[in-house]
Design a protein around this motif. Sequence first.
Motif: not given
Length: 298
Positions: A168-190
Amino acid sequence: MLCKPSELSIPDMKTAYQVGWKAPVDKRKALASHLNMRQVLEEQGIQVIDYSEYLSATELKLNDQLINRCYVRDLAGVVRKQVITGRPAISMRLPEYDQAHQVMQSWFNPDRFFTPNGTKGATLEFGDVSILNRDAIVINVGKRTSIGAIESIKQAIFDAGFSEIAVIDLPRHDDTMHLDFNFNVMAANLVVAKSFLRFFPLRVICREHTRYAMFEDYMRYHGYEVHALSSYDTIPDINFLNINPETILISQQANTARVLDHPKLKQKKVIKVDVTELEKGGGGIRCMTLPLRRREIS
Ligand SMILES: NC(=[NH2+])NCCC[C@H](N)C(=O)O
């Protein structure tokens, strides 16, 4: 793996701005938060190692002054039984990557420790990497990780048994800097994601071919529903750690009423920890933890 925060305080806002931080930091408060987080992890049955405790006195003298050293997530990643080392996009983090890699190398069998022979300018920070399941891994090539780095680790990832690398190629801003600022796994299906990710296509690299898929379709294809957040406080809300499939470790500052408001999370055990002082450096609990060994789940 963890690393205690730096011995240096960030005295004022002007300094914080120059070093890319959000606010001044008091080193005593930072250490107290760190030790508290460490204790919580240990109480949960996790074996914790702090790589700085393995450095020589001379190395430590430098390491103690590296203000970003507590954000160990970015240094390396473990895919199945393979350790892959990262390479920072900002040069002020170079010494800690080097030092941590040297220590880590002494812990692992040489054939389990892979240092990509980084082509010029290729950078790879593991805050940009997320393992979805046994087949798929998601990597953000945004502000910090480069597309060239993916080329250099592709084979190692396939050799480790994965069949897809979704880029994925996310916006290059400070608050979107790393994938883990935008996305995380929460459960096996979420998974949780900022709602704007819905507009991004992924480039899915497989051994033999490449295809494209929209973010939400791709997650659904892998059995994940997307818990899309349109309002959030980036670090505390999204940068949490899955301690095990049942338990989430999340910042005291997180708006859990918002983040955990999902029927699939009713059974989740949630542990809150105060890491406010450490979040001022632009990283959260996920950034401050590097899982080396995880329990196999069926
Ligand atoms: N995985 C993460 N999101 N890490 C955040 C690292 C923050 C650190 N100040 C840096 O600029 O590198």
